[in-house]
Design an enzyme around this catalytic site. Structure first.
Site, PDB file in Angstrom:
ATOM      1  N   LYS A 260       0.860  -1.185   0.000  1.00 25.97           N
ATOM      2  CA  LYS A 260       0.000   0.000   0.000  1.00 25.97           C
ATOM      3  C   LYS A 260       0.894   1.232   0.000  1.00 25.97           C
ATOM      4  O   LYS A 260       1.989   1.219   0.556  1.00 25.97           O
ATOM      5  CB  LYS A 260      -0.871   0.024   1.261  1.00 25.97           C
ATOM      6  CG  LYS A 260      -1.997  -1.007   1.288  1.00 25.97           C
ATOM      7  CD  LYS A 260      -2.887  -0.796   2.509  1.00 25.97           C
ATOM      8  CE  LYS A 260      -3.817  -1.965   2.777  1.00 25.97           C
ATOM      9  NZ  LYS A 260      -4.913  -2.124   1.823  1.00 25.97           N
ATOM     10  N   ARG A 334      -9.337 -12.636   3.030  1.00 20.22           N
ATOM     11  CA  ARG A 334     -10.100 -13.833   2.656  1.00 20.22           C
ATOM     12  C   ARG A 334      -9.235 -15.092   2.731  1.00 20.22           C
ATOM     13  O   ARG A 334      -9.740 -16.179   2.976  1.00 20.22           O
ATOM     14  CB  ARG A 334     -10.716 -13.639   1.260  1.00 20.22           C
ATOM     15  CG  ARG A 334      -9.722 -13.424   0.164  1.00 20.22           C
ATOM     16  CD  ARG A 334     -10.350 -12.795  -1.077  1.00 20.22           C
ATOM     17  NE  ARG A 334     -10.547 -11.355  -0.905  1.00 20.22           N
ATOM     18  CZ  ARG A 334     -11.112 -10.573  -1.809  1.00 20.22           C
ATOM     19  NH1 ARG A 334     -11.555 -11.079  -2.945  1.00 20.22           N
ATOM     20  NH2 ARG A 334     -11.245  -9.272  -1.597  1.00 20.22           N
TER      21      ARG A 334
HETATM   22  N1  BES Z   1      -7.961  -4.609   4.872  1.00 19.32           N
HETATM   23  C1  BES Z   1      -8.209  -4.273   3.520  1.00 19.32           C
HETATM   24  C2  BES Z   1      -9.575  -3.656   3.315  1.00 19.32           C
HETATM   25  C3  BES Z   1      -9.761  -2.289   3.869  1.00 19.32           C
HETATM   26  C4  BES Z   1      -9.685  -1.201   3.025  1.00 19.32           C
HETATM   27  C5  BES Z   1     -10.062  -2.086   5.197  1.00 19.32           C
HETATM   28  C6  BES Z   1      -9.873   0.061   3.545  1.00 19.32           C
HETATM   29  C7  BES Z   1     -10.236  -0.831   5.705  1.00 19.32           C
HETATM   30  C8  BES Z   1     -10.151   0.243   4.880  1.00 19.32           C
HETATM   31  C9  BES Z   1      -8.104  -5.504   2.635  1.00 19.32           C
HETATM   32  O1  BES Z   1      -7.174  -6.442   3.037  1.00 19.32           O
HETATM   33  C10 BES Z   1      -7.715  -5.032   1.285  1.00 19.32           C
HETATM   34  O2  BES Z   1      -6.646  -4.502   1.138  1.00 19.32           O
HETATM   35  N2  BES Z   1      -8.622  -5.233   0.341  1.00 19.32           N
HETATM   36  C11 BES Z   1      -8.427  -4.837  -0.999  1.00 19.32           C
HETATM   37  C12 BES Z   1      -8.916  -5.988  -1.868  1.00 19.32           C
HETATM   38  C13 BES Z   1      -8.522  -5.857  -3.317  1.00 19.32           C
HETATM   39  C14 BES Z   1      -7.038  -6.008  -3.482  1.00 19.32           C
HETATM   40  C15 BES Z   1      -9.273  -6.938  -4.068  1.00 19.32           C
HETATM   41  C16 BES Z   1      -9.243  -3.591  -1.267  1.00 19.32           C
HETATM   42  O3  BES Z   1     -10.356  -3.472  -0.758  1.00 19.32           O
HETATM   43  O4  BES Z   1      -8.756  -2.718  -1.962  1.00 19.32           O
HETATM   44 ZN    ZN Z   2      -5.225  -6.034   2.262  1.00 19.30          ZN
END
Ligand code: BES
Ligand code: ZN
Ligand code: ZN
Length: 485
Positions: A260, A334
């Site tokens: 990120k 997941r």
């Molecule tokens: N923990 C994040 C989701 C998240 C995003 C939580 C913003 C709180 C605030 C999760 O692990 C993630 O990074 N999800 C990705 C999934 C994508 C790569 C399919 C997302 O939501 O961007």
């Molecule tokens: Zn993530």
């Protein structure tokens, strides 16, 4: 905080401030002053300062009668408590007037006020040189003709609810260098070991491999910290069908190799919100001494791009026979929830609820005030209704079978990301469904959008909300009541 319920308003003269609640569009008791319409706006705190040495008075707005609910009382209490602390008051006496008590039931109003009051003055500033010293020491509630035993009971119940919610807030707010996977694991053991009807088991290292918990092992590959699956069983009534609560405990989600980016990524520590919801809920159920048969399964890791970290294209094999290709290491939640869901199945759970900060997409779909819920329609409906009362709101979302194809992979049975840019929260739910036996009652809650509050509002403080604690505990306790019948 000392909380007392008094029968007569004569005895409240010792409090620094006497507090009236005002509802717009409702009849109310005569006061010595006019309640202007603006004073009834929800969360509005109007203080009338007494002359030297005499008691101050406040009016707290509860909003319009049409939208009046216990949640509105809870939020108003949060607004009031912070305003009073700012004034340096030490004690407050709240008159829960008869009109209001009639509209909502006296114990419900009283309980909501106590819950909002305690949660609203929560702070997390242990790391500051000068931590905030709250001035308020005492809350007096004036009983407008209710049963005093029931009132005292409502106070204690609300205090427990607030305390378990603050436990979740505390752990979730902790910085990443303190709340590491190993630290979270240790804290859960400390918190639950030795409590009545409770058994704690930690799967770490070899034990993870033996049980085929390969999602956790894969995600944690890049970290120096050991991942874990912590199992906390509370069986005060083993005759009930087993309910498993599965929580995502990503102590820090840096995205892994799909790292990120951003100016300030500190909020990636809130990725353990699902775990904290499960922990707080179990804490509350146990503290309430409820009859239940539940097991909390908390999947713990951090997702960092260290040497040896999981690489995109890697394929993870699960013990149910499914293989998952990792298209994106940031869709790690997941992968570890799958371990928890499969383990719930192995334990013979009749019903599973998983809760996680799973996708950014859920916030795009629903905004930031209500979490998404997928799965069994009856459970979903109950959760929706319970959330409306407690304030931990959830909204039912669809599982569209046609979209299963979006999770296809050329080389494995599944990909951990969808091939579509749309409906990311639904796709994540469809992914999880593949790890649950079709005849098991299953619900998935995505709370990525409600795990934190951007500001102080109502009984929420900036930072972790403790979302899900009261929701899940209420669900467990309601289920126990249904089993009794
Ligand atoms: N923990 C994040 C989701 C998240 C995003 C939580 C913003 C709180 C605030 C999760 O692990 C993630 O990074 N999800 C990705 C999934 C994508 C790569 C399919 C997302 O939501 O961007
Ligand atoms: Zn993530
Ligand atoms: Zn995550």
């Amino acid at each position: 905080m000392n909380i007392r319920v008094l029968e007569s308003s004569a005895s409240c003269s010792e409090a620094d401030i006497k507090v009236y609640l005002a509802v717009e569009g409702a009849e109310r008791l005569e006061l010595d002053f006019d309640v202007k319409p603006a004073m009834t706006a929800h969360g509005k705190v109007t203080i009338f300062y007494g002359t030297r040495g005499s008691q101050h008075t406040a009016v707290i707005g509860l909003g319009h009668a049409k939208r009046l609910s216990t949640e509105m009382v809870r939020r108003a209490a949060g607004c009031a408590v912070r305003a009073f602390e700012q004034e340096g008051f030490r004690s407050a006496a709240v008159l829960l007037d008869a009109v209001l008590a009639e509209m909502l039931a006296f114990d419900a109003v009283l309980g909501a006020w106590v819950e909002g009051w305690i949660l609203g003055r929560y702070t997390f500033d242990a790391y500051k040189k000068d931590p905030h010293q709250g001035t308020l020491e005492e809350l007096i509630l004036l009983n407008a003709g209710g049963d005093s035993g029931a009132a005292q009971h409502a106070v204690e119940k609300s205090r427990r609810r607030a305390e378990s919610t603050m436990l979740a807030r505390d752990w979730c707010n902790e910085p990443a260098n303190v709340m590491t996977p190993e630290q979270l694991t240790e804290r859960i053991v400390q918190r639950f070991d030795g409590r009545a009807h409770t058994r704690v088991k930690v799967y770490q290292g070899e034990a993870l491999a033996e049980h085929g918990m390969n999602g956790l092992l894969a995600v944690a590959q890049g970290s120096r910290q050991l991942p874990a699956l912590v199992e906390v069983a509370y069986a005060s009534d083993p005759s009930q069908p087993l309910l498993a609560l599965v929580g995502k405990g990503m102590t820090f989600d840096m995205g892994g190799m799909n790292v990120k980016t951003g100016r300030d990524l500190s909020e990636a520590r809130f990725d353990m919100g699902g775990a904290c919801a499960v922990i707080g809920a179990l804490d509350l159920v146990i503290a309430s001494g409820a009859a239940a048969n539940v097991v909390a399964l908390i999947a713990i890791a951090d997702n960092v791009p260290g040497a040896g970290a999981l690489l995109p294209s890697s394929i993870v094999r699960y013990p149910n026979g499914l293989t998952v290709q990792v298209g994106n290491t940031d869709a790690e939640g997941r992968l570890i929830l799958a371990d928890g869901l499969l383990h719930a199945g192995r334990l013979g759970a009749a019903e599973i609820i998983d809760i996680a900060t799973l996708t950014g997409a859920v916030g795009h779909a629903l905004g930031l005030r209500v979490a998404g819920v997928w799965g069994d329609p009856n459970s979903t409906k109950s959760l929706h209704e319970l959330g409306t009362v407690s304030g931990d709101r959830v909204w039912p979302m669809p599982l569209i079978d046609d979209d299963d194809v979006l999770l296809g992979s050329d080389y494995a049975d599944l990909n951990n990301i969808s091939s579509s840019a749309y409906g990311g929260a639904n796709a994540a739910a469809l992914f999880l469904r593949r790890f649950v036996e079709p005849d098991t009652r299953w619900v998935h809650i995505d709370m990525a959008n409600t795990v934190q509050s951007p500001t102080d509002r109502g009984y929420e403080r900036t930072g972790a909300t403790g979302f899900g604690v009261r929701l899940l505990a209420d669900y467990v306790m309601q289920r126990a009541e249904q089993c009794e019948q």
